[in-house]
Design a protein around this motif. Structure first.
Motif, PDB file in Angstrom:
ATOM      1  N   GLY A 237     -10.684 -37.626  -7.824  1.00 56.71           N
ATOM      2  CA  GLY A 237     -11.172 -36.372  -7.272  1.00 56.71           C
ATOM      3  C   GLY A 237     -10.380 -36.054  -6.024  1.00 56.71           C
ATOM      4  O   GLY A 237      -9.213 -35.722  -6.072  1.00 56.71           O
ATOM      5  N   SER A 238     -10.998 -36.188  -4.882  1.00 52.02           N
ATOM      6  CA  SER A 238     -10.299 -36.013  -3.609  1.00 52.02           C
ATOM      7  C   SER A 238     -10.533 -37.208  -2.702  1.00 52.02           C
ATOM      8  O   SER A 238     -10.366 -37.111  -1.497  1.00 52.02           O
ATOM      9  N   GLU A 239     -10.912 -38.344  -3.296  1.00 53.69           N
ATOM     10  CA  GLU A 239     -11.275 -39.512  -2.501  1.00 53.69           C
ATOM     11  C   GLU A 239     -10.458 -40.735  -2.893  1.00 53.69           C
ATOM     12  O   GLU A 239     -10.055 -40.898  -4.051  1.00 53.69           O
ATOM     13  N   ILE A 240     -10.229 -41.595  -1.909  1.00 48.44           N
ATOM     14  CA  ILE A 240      -9.627 -42.896  -2.153  1.00 48.44           C
ATOM     15  C   ILE A 240     -10.757 -43.913  -2.246  1.00 48.44           C
ATOM     16  O   ILE A 240     -11.590 -44.012  -1.349  1.00 48.44           O
ATOM     17  N   LYS A 241     -10.783 -44.650  -3.345  1.00 48.38           N
ATOM     18  CA  LYS A 241     -11.869 -45.594  -3.577  1.00 48.38           C
ATOM     19  C   LYS A 241     -11.307 -46.967  -3.943  1.00 48.38           C
ATOM     20  O   LYS A 241     -10.337 -47.070  -4.697  1.00 48.38           O
ATOM     21  N   ILE A 242     -11.925 -48.019  -3.427  1.00 46.20           N
ATOM     22  CA  ILE A 242     -11.633 -49.370  -3.899  1.00 46.20           C
ATOM     23  C   ILE A 242     -12.498 -49.610  -5.118  1.00 46.20           C
ATOM     24  O   ILE A 242     -13.725 -49.525  -5.052  1.00 46.20           O
TER      25      ILE A 242
ATOM     26  N   CYS B 184      -0.242 -46.092   0.866  1.00 50.52           N
ATOM     27  CA  CYS B 184       0.456 -46.131  -0.415  1.00 50.52           C
ATOM     28  C   CYS B 184       0.019 -44.953  -1.295  1.00 50.52           C
ATOM     29  O   CYS B 184       0.850 -44.249  -1.876  1.00 50.52           O
ATOM     30  N   ILE B 185      -1.287 -44.722  -1.380  1.00 49.76           N
ATOM     31  CA  ILE B 185      -1.811 -43.623  -2.191  1.00 49.76           C
ATOM     32  C   ILE B 185      -1.436 -42.275  -1.588  1.00 49.76           C
ATOM     33  O   ILE B 185      -1.039 -41.348  -2.307  1.00 49.76           O
ATOM     34  N   LEU B 186      -1.525 -42.147  -0.267  1.00 45.55           N
ATOM     35  CA  LEU B 186      -1.138 -40.886   0.378  1.00 45.55           C
ATOM     36  C   LEU B 186       0.320 -40.549   0.090  1.00 45.55           C
ATOM     37  O   LEU B 186       0.675 -39.382  -0.090  1.00 45.55           O
ATOM     38  N   SER B 187       1.159 -41.555   0.030  1.00 38.24           N
ATOM     39  CA  SER B 187       2.582 -41.314  -0.229  1.00 38.24           C
ATOM     40  C   SER B 187       2.817 -40.791  -1.640  1.00 38.24           C
ATOM     41  O   SER B 187       3.843 -40.157  -1.912  1.00 38.24           O
ATOM     42  N   CYS B 188       1.876 -41.062  -2.553  1.00 37.51           N
ATOM     43  CA  CYS B 188       2.029 -40.625  -3.944  1.00 37.51           C
ATOM     44  C   CYS B 188       1.524 -39.200  -4.168  1.00 37.51           C
ATOM     45  O   CYS B 188       1.776 -38.621  -5.224  1.00 37.51           O
ATOM     46  N   LEU B 189       0.796 -38.644  -3.184  1.00 41.15           N
ATOM     47  CA  LEU B 189       0.329 -37.264  -3.302  1.00 41.15           C
ATOM     48  C   LEU B 189       1.472 -36.303  -2.993  1.00 41.15           C
ATOM     49  O   LEU B 189       2.388 -36.641  -2.242  1.00 41.15           O
ATOM     50  N   ASP B 190       1.404 -35.112  -3.564  1.00 38.19           N
ATOM     51  CA  ASP B 190       2.409 -34.120  -3.189  1.00 38.19           C
ATOM     52  C   ASP B 190       2.097 -33.610  -1.785  1.00 38.19           C
ATOM     53  O   ASP B 190       1.054 -33.941  -1.199  1.00 38.19           O
TER      54      ASP B 190
ATOM     55  N   ASP C 229       1.180 -30.750  -0.542  1.00 42.68           N
ATOM     56  CA  ASP C 229      -0.061 -29.996  -0.375  1.00 42.68           C
ATOM     57  C   ASP C 229      -1.281 -30.913  -0.455  1.00 42.68           C
ATOM     58  O   ASP C 229      -2.226 -30.768   0.318  1.00 42.68           O
ATOM     59  N   GLY C 230      -1.256 -31.849  -1.399  1.00 44.70           N
ATOM     60  CA  GLY C 230      -2.379 -32.760  -1.550  1.00 44.70           C
ATOM     61  C   GLY C 230      -2.561 -33.635  -0.324  1.00 44.70           C
ATOM     62  O   GLY C 230      -3.691 -33.878   0.121  1.00 44.70           O
ATOM     63  N   ARG C 231      -1.460 -34.108   0.220  1.00 47.65           N
ATOM     64  CA  ARG C 231      -1.538 -34.958   1.423  1.00 47.65           C
ATOM     65  C   ARG C 231      -2.020 -34.132   2.616  1.00 47.65           C
ATOM     66  O   ARG C 231      -2.842 -34.603   3.415  1.00 47.65           O
ATOM     67  N   ARG C 232      -1.535 -32.895   2.720  1.00 45.22           N
ATOM     68  CA  ARG C 232      -1.960 -32.027   3.820  1.00 45.22           C
ATOM     69  C   ARG C 232      -3.459 -31.742   3.732  1.00 45.22           C
ATOM     70  O   ARG C 232      -4.174 -31.799   4.737  1.00 45.22           O
ATOM     71  N   ASP C 233      -3.947 -31.479   2.525  1.00 45.41           N
ATOM     72  CA  ASP C 233      -5.377 -31.204   2.344  1.00 45.41           C
ATOM     73  C   ASP C 233      -6.211 -32.433   2.681  1.00 45.41           C
ATOM     74  O   ASP C 233      -7.273 -32.323   3.312  1.00 45.41           O
ATOM     75  N   TYR C 234      -5.732 -33.595   2.268  1.00 48.64           N
ATOM     76  CA  TYR C 234      -6.485 -34.819   2.532  1.00 48.64           C
ATOM     77  C   TYR C 234      -6.575 -35.081   4.030  1.00 48.64           C
ATOM     78  O   TYR C 234      -7.655 -35.352   4.574  1.00 48.64           O
ATOM     79  N   LEU C 235      -5.452 -34.985   4.710  1.00 49.76           N
ATOM     80  CA  LEU C 235      -5.432 -35.275   6.145  1.00 49.76           C
ATOM     81  C   LEU C 235      -6.198 -34.219   6.935  1.00 49.76           C
ATOM     82  O   LEU C 235      -6.782 -34.523   7.981  1.00 49.76           O
ATOM     83  N   ALA C 236      -6.224 -32.975   6.427  1.00 51.34           N
ATOM     84  CA  ALA C 236      -6.979 -31.931   7.118  1.00 51.34           C
ATOM     85  C   ALA C 236      -8.472 -32.212   7.086  1.00 51.34           C
ATOM     86  O   ALA C 236      -9.214 -31.827   7.992  1.00 51.34           O
TER      87      ALA C 236
END
Length: 245
Positions: free
Chosen positions: A108-113, A143-149, A151-158
């Protein structure tokens, strides 16, 4: 005289309705569902309202269809089916490196273990801050953030502040972006999440999957950790996901 199991009728009826909707190619009306399940219409409406409220069904103008929760169950079930194949890989990694092993996924929009394999001599990290709030401070998160495009990384960090967890945590988004662009395969954090603890991670690469395999260990052992063991484990996990895609 044998006694059968105690069953809850309302649960059975709700599941029968869910099965009936799932078996239809088109939306199903409440009246059709009541007839098929041989239920009073009022009872059927009560059960349908509950299933809609919980997200297992959706009500359209012309009837009921499966809801988002059913899709979530399917996703979780596919992951559960993979765990018997993935866990031995994580267990072997733990024993080879001498550190707790982790599998994390972007869902979805979450990082989960989604799985942790540790042991008496290889305890897992005390996740005192939630994974979602600490991606910038963990190797698997970076590692996961680096795999996002972009826009996806910008949205996550925002949507997630770069919390200052230790004196070593990266809290500047520009510095974090620079670090992410420098690493291509193996990411690390050294006391960025927790003092005395280090972590290494490498991506899981499979169609439709963004994830990472990671290990944690005492920070003084970071330099001696062999990343090739981690990469081999990640390759095996990636193959397991690819075979089910």
């Amino acid at each position: 005289m044998s006694v059968g199991p105690t069953l809850i009728g309302s649960v059975q009826r709700a599941l029968h309705l869910l099965d009936a909707v799932g078996a239809s190619e088109r939306p199903v009306t409440a009246k059709a569902l009541a007839r098929g399940a041989e239920l009073p219409l009022a009872t059927t409406y009560h059960l349908l309202r509950t299933l809609v409220h919980e997200g297992y069904l959706r009500k359209l103008d012309d009837g009921y269809v499966l809801g988002e929760q059913v899709g979530a169950l399917r996703q979780h079930n596919s992951l559960q089916a993979l765990l018997p194949k993935i866990r031995p890989v994580l267990r072997a990694l733990r024993d080879e490196v001498g550190g707790a092993a982790y599998l994390s996924l972007f869902s979805g929009s979450e990082i989960k273990i989604v799985d942790i394999v540790d042991g008496p001599g290889t305890p897992s990290v005390d996740l005192w801050v939630g994974v979602q709030e600490a991606a910038h401070a963990t190797a698997f998160g970076k590692c996961i953030l680096s795999c996002l495009d972009a826009d996806g990384r910008r949205d996550y960090l925002a949507g997630n502040q770069l919390a200052d967890l230790t004196p070593h945590t990266i809290t500047d988004a520009r510095v974090l972006e620079q670090r992410l662009s420098q690493c291509t395969d193996v990411f690390n954090d050294c006391e960025e999440y927790l003092l005395g603890t280090a972590c290494l991670a490498t991506p899981v690469r499979a169609p439709g999957v963004i994830g990472a395999v990671a290990i944690s260990l005492p920070s003084h052992r970071l330099r001696s950790a062999e990343p090739r063991s981690l990469q081999r484990a990640s390759e095996r996990v990636s193959r397991a996901f690819a075979l089910t895609s």
